[in-house]
Design a protein around this motif. Structure first.
Motif, short mmCIF file in Angstrom:
data_model
loop_
_atom_site.label_atom_id
_atom_site.label_comp_id
_atom_site.label_asym_id
_atom_site.label_seq_id
_atom_site.Cartn_x
_atom_site.Cartn_y
_atom_site.Cartn_z
N ASP A 140 37.93 -14.04 10.29
CA ASP A 140 38.94 -14.59 11.00
C ASP A 140 40.31 -15.41 9.50
N GLY A 141 39.59 -14.56 8.08
CA GLY A 141 40.29 -15.21 6.92
C GLY A 141 40.10 -16.67 6.81
N GLU A 142 39.85 -17.20 7.36
CA GLU A 142 39.60 -18.75 7.12
C GLU A 142 39.12 -19.53 8.52
N GLY A 143 38.73 -20.79 8.67
CA GLY A 143 38.24 -21.51 9.95
C GLY A 143 37.81 -22.61 9.43
N PHE A 144 37.09 -23.00 10.78
CA PHE A 144 36.68 -23.87 11.17
C PHE A 144 34.47 -23.74 10.65
N VAL A 145 33.74 -24.11 10.38
CA VAL A 145 32.09 -24.45 10.65
C VAL A 145 31.58 -25.97 10.80
N PRO A 146 30.77 -26.07 11.60
CA PRO A 146 30.10 -27.13 11.50
C PRO A 146 28.67 -26.78 11.84
N TYR A 147 27.90 -28.34 10.53
CA TYR A 147 26.45 -28.04 10.74
C TYR A 147 26.15 -29.42 9.46
N LEU A 148 25.21 -29.03 9.50
CA LEU A 148 24.54 -30.35 9.37
C LEU A 148 24.44 -30.06 7.29
N TRP A 149 24.44 -31.12 6.69
CA TRP A 149 24.30 -31.18 5.29
C TRP A 149 24.44 -32.97 4.95
N PRO A 150 23.55 -33.24 3.66
CA PRO A 150 23.71 -34.47 3.51
C PRO A 150 24.67 -34.77 2.45
N LYS A 151 24.88 -35.94 2.35
CA LYS A 151 25.93 -37.09 1.96
C LYS A 151 25.58 -36.75 0.32
N GLY A 153 23.80 -37.86 -2.92
CA GLY A 153 23.01 -39.07 -3.68
C GLY A 153 21.84 -39.41 -1.81
N GLN A 154 22.05 -38.09 -1.36
CA GLN A 154 21.18 -38.51 0.21
C GLN A 154 20.57 -37.30 0.27
N GLU A 155 19.43 -37.29 0.88
CA GLU A 155 18.29 -36.79 1.47
C GLU A 155 19.02 -35.82 2.65
N GLN A 156 18.55 -37.00 4.04
CA GLN A 156 19.04 -36.82 5.20
C GLN A 156 19.98 -36.32 5.03
N PRO A 157 20.31 -35.12 6.40
CA PRO A 157 21.63 -33.85 6.34
C PRO A 157 21.95 -34.91 8.68
N VAL A 158 23.46 -34.80 8.01
CA VAL A 158 24.62 -35.33 8.41
C VAL A 158 25.36 -34.31 9.16
N GLU A 159 25.70 -34.87 10.69
CA GLU A 159 26.86 -34.08 10.90
C GLU A 159 28.46 -34.07 9.83
N LYS A 160 28.78 -32.82 9.76
CA LYS A 160 29.56 -32.19 8.65
C LYS A 160 29.93 -31.17 9.18
N ILE A 161 31.83 -31.03 9.25
CA ILE A 161 32.38 -29.86 9.50
C ILE A 161 32.95 -29.40 8.29
N SER A 162 33.47 -28.28 8.07
CA SER A 162 33.97 -27.54 7.35
C SER A 162 34.90 -26.69 6.91
N PHE A 163 36.18 -26.82 6.44
CA PHE A 163 36.92 -25.70 6.58
C PHE A 163 36.97 -25.13 5.01
N VAL A 164 36.63 -23.31 5.09
CA VAL A 164 36.61 -22.28 4.69
C VAL A 164 37.78 -21.46 4.64
N LYS A 165 38.24 -21.03 3.52
CA LYS A 165 39.34 -20.05 2.91
C LYS A 165 39.04 -19.03 2.16
N GLY A 166 39.26 -17.75 2.89
CA GLY A 166 39.00 -16.62 1.39
C GLY A 166 40.15 -16.02 0.92
N PHE A 167 39.94 -15.80 -0.62
CA PHE A 167 40.43 -15.37 -1.43
C PHE A 167 40.42 -14.03 -2.05
N ALA A 168 40.86 -13.40 -1.24
CA ALA A 168 40.85 -11.67 -1.28
C ALA A 168 40.88 -11.28 -2.55
#
Length: 222
Positions: A140-151, A153-168
């Motif tokens: 899609d060139g860009e978009g949202f991806v939901p996943y789990l990732w630690p904050k 300084g922490q080790e326990q993964p929690v809910e996170k949503i990221s937006f990614v965009k390509g740089f061709a």
């Protein structure tokens, strides 16, 4: 139904009307809680997208220096990496860069990942994060991806949503994410409060207690 109601005592009619009103109030409260969660989630998506677009502009600026001949590619990429490495928004949120293979180009919180093949990095649900980032850009060139990732300084993964965009021009993916676990926690706490209110109201009550219980519910929800 009108004849049926005529047979009820005044107390029974009042109790019925009070319970009916309470049902509408609880339904409204459920809708209100869901709307607050949904609106908060969408607001964080907008924040993340806008931030990544700014970061993407930094890459375009550095690439412009390369295209104009002022810098070589390696120098321009180093300039872009260093700029995004230090850039923050909302006090703690950061940006990372990976390529399409996917190798990590720059991660300011986990620098040990820099230059590493990230295809094997998965969240607790088995999602290969950086593969998903590259796939989203490839599709899609860009978009949202939901996943789990630690904050940080922490080790326990929690809910996170990221937006990614390509740089061709450089085959890069720039992204950033915002944690949403607190929104989920707030929704759960709100649901628990509603359940407690329903339990309080659900017990048998005589007419003398209806006004008191109604006041307790309104105080909790308002």
């Amino acid at each position: 139904m009108h004849i049926w109601l005529q047979r009820w005592t005044i107390v029974a009619k009042l109790r019925f009307l009070a319970l009916l009103g309470m049902g509408f109030l609880l339904a409204f409260a459920v809708w209100q809680g869901y709307s607050a969660y949904h609106n908060g989630y969408e607001a964080r998506q907008r924040d993340t997208r806008h931030a990544v677009e700014v970061a993407h502009g930094v890459l375009a600026w550095a690439h412009g220096l390369e295209a104009s001949g002022q810098l070589g590619r390696s120098e321009a990429q180093t300039l872009a990496r260093n700029a995004l490495m230090k850039l923050r928004y909302n006090e703690r949120e950061y940006f990372w860069i990976n390529d399409m293979t996917p190798h990590v180009v720059m991660h300011p919180i986990k620098p040990e990942l820099n230059g590493k093949d990230a295809s094997g990095i998965k969240d607790p649900n088995g999602l290969a994060l950086f593969v998903a980032f590259a796939d989203k850009v490839r599709k899609d060139g860009e978009g949202f991806v939901p996943y789990l990732w630690p904050k940080p300084g922490q080790e326990q993964p929690v809910e996170k949503i990221s937006f990614v965009k390509g740089f061709a021009p450089w085959g890069w993916v720039v992204g950033s994410g915002i944690y949403v676990d607190d929104l989920r926690a707030e929704m759960v706490a709100y649901g628990q409060k509603l359940a407690a209110i329903r339990q309080v109201w659900g017990h048998g009550a005589d007419h003398a207690n209806l006004q008191f219980r109604g006041a307790v519910v309104c105080q909790a929800l308002c």
